[in-house]
Design a protein around this motif. Structure first.
Motif, short mmCIF file in Angstrom:
data_model
loop_
_atom_site.label_atom_id
_atom_site.label_comp_id
_atom_site.label_asym_id
_atom_site.label_seq_id
_atom_site.Cartn_x
_atom_site.Cartn_y
_atom_site.Cartn_z
N GLU A 1 44.75 41.31 43.82
CA GLU A 1 43.44 41.45 44.25
C GLU A 1 42.46 41.11 43.31
N ALA A 2 42.61 41.70 42.18
CA ALA A 2 41.56 41.50 41.18
C ALA A 2 41.79 40.40 40.30
N LEU A 3 42.24 40.07 40.62
CA LEU A 3 42.82 38.60 39.75
C LEU A 3 42.40 37.48 40.52
N ARG A 4 41.96 37.83 42.05
CA ARG A 4 42.02 36.97 43.27
C ARG A 4 40.64 35.88 42.23
N PRO A 5 39.54 36.39 43.18
CA PRO A 5 37.98 35.39 42.40
C PRO A 5 38.01 35.34 41.10
N LEU A 6 38.97 35.51 39.75
CA LEU A 6 39.13 34.36 38.72
C LEU A 6 39.63 33.66 38.96
N VAL A 7 40.99 33.68 39.89
CA VAL A 7 41.38 32.01 40.65
C VAL A 7 40.72 31.33 40.88
N GLU A 8 39.60 31.28 40.86
CA GLU A 8 38.75 30.09 41.92
C GLU A 8 37.19 29.86 40.87
N ARG A 9 37.72 30.92 39.32
CA ARG A 9 36.29 30.11 38.64
C ARG A 9 37.20 29.31 38.00
N PRO A 10 36.80 28.21 37.65
CA PRO A 10 37.86 26.97 36.36
C PRO A 10 38.12 27.72 35.08
N ALA A 11 36.89 27.92 34.74
CA ALA A 11 36.92 28.75 33.62
C ALA A 11 38.11 29.77 33.65
#
Length: 271
Positions: free
Chosen positions: A111-121
């Motif tokens: 769950e903590a990684l989900r927002p990072l999956v949506e960021r290109p960088a």
């Protein structure tokens, strides 16, 4: 009579030696000419005028500190200077790392990684970590989905390996350990094909590692069938995936000049 026979043998030997000397002189002149031409070559394709002076079927390989080019265009299994790894983003994955490694709360880490999956960088690294967590949770299909998304990425991991290659190899490992033998064999075949096509710019050691890995994974994928083949020996012997003949036996002639290296690759002779 014996004297005449010995004289004929001597003359035949002399003619053979003369022919050999002529062939050697011609080869020496040709190599010297190629030496001069390769010293002059600093861009591809080479001048058209060179075509009649260089061997048919040859391939030029021009290497610089930042690039590798071939003419006619052909894939390279590995290159001297692959792209640099993606820049690290300090602290971005700290929360997910604590949840995964210290607290062993794998679902929360995902769950903590989900927002990072949506960021290109951060997408590629976040997908890699998500797939790893899904495997820890014994969810191979969810891991395969994450690796499939990761296979579309074009960046390089901090380890220097393209994320897409990491994803392809991981998919092969998951499927090789599953009951879906046909799918596993197909996936390993796709990875082998991609490596031979030079799909990713790799260092030699990276290419050799993953090429060896495809051989190992094919062996693992074949094991269920191998045990049912009497006297086949497949359950005891690695199944090789040989490199193409032109790759294994091609000969190269190189000349390094002023920080660049120009090679002329000659086609391998058949035996």
């Amino acid at each position: 009579m014996e004297q005449d026979r010995n004289l004929d043998v001597q003359r035949s030997r002399e003619r053979l030696e003369q022919a050999a000397d002529l062939a050697l002189a011609e080869l020496t002149n040709r190599l010297s000419e190629w030496d001069i031409r390769l010293r002059e070559l600093d861009t591809l394709p080479p001048p058209i005028a060179w075509g009649i002076r260089l061997p048919p079927g040859g391939t030029f390989i021009l290497l610089t500190s930042r690039s590798a080019a071939t003419y006619p265009p052909k894939p390279l299994l590995f290159v001297p200077a692959p792209p640099s790894p993606s820049g690290a983003l300090p602290g971005v994955f700290e929360t997910a790392e604590q949840l995964e490694h210290r607290q062993k709360k794998f679902d929360q880490a995902i769950e903590a990684l989900r927002p990072l999956v949506e960021r290109p960088a951060t997408r590629a690294e976040a997908l890699l970590r998500t797939a790893r967590l899904q495997r820890k949770l014994n969810r191979p299909e969810a891991a395969l989905v994450a690796y499939t998304r990761l296979s579309q990425e074009t960046t390089v991991s901090p380890s220097g390996t393209p994320y897409a290659l990491l994803a392809a190899a991981a998919r092969c490992r998951i499927l090789a350990a599953s009951d879906d033998q046909r799918r596993a064999i197909s996936e390993v075949g796709l990875l082998s094909k991609a490596l031979l096509e030079g799909r990713w710019p790799l260092r030699r050691e990276t290419f050799e590692y993953y090429w060896e890995e495809t051989s190992r994974l094919q062996h693992v994928a074949f094991l269920p069938t191998a045990t049912s083949w009497a006297c086949s020996g497949l359950n005891r012997t690695r199944i090789p995936i040989p490199l193409p003949t032109s790759t294994r036996r091609a000969s190269y002639w190189r000349r390094a000049v002023s920080g660049r290296s120009c090679s002329l690759s000659l086609p391998a002779r058949s035996r």
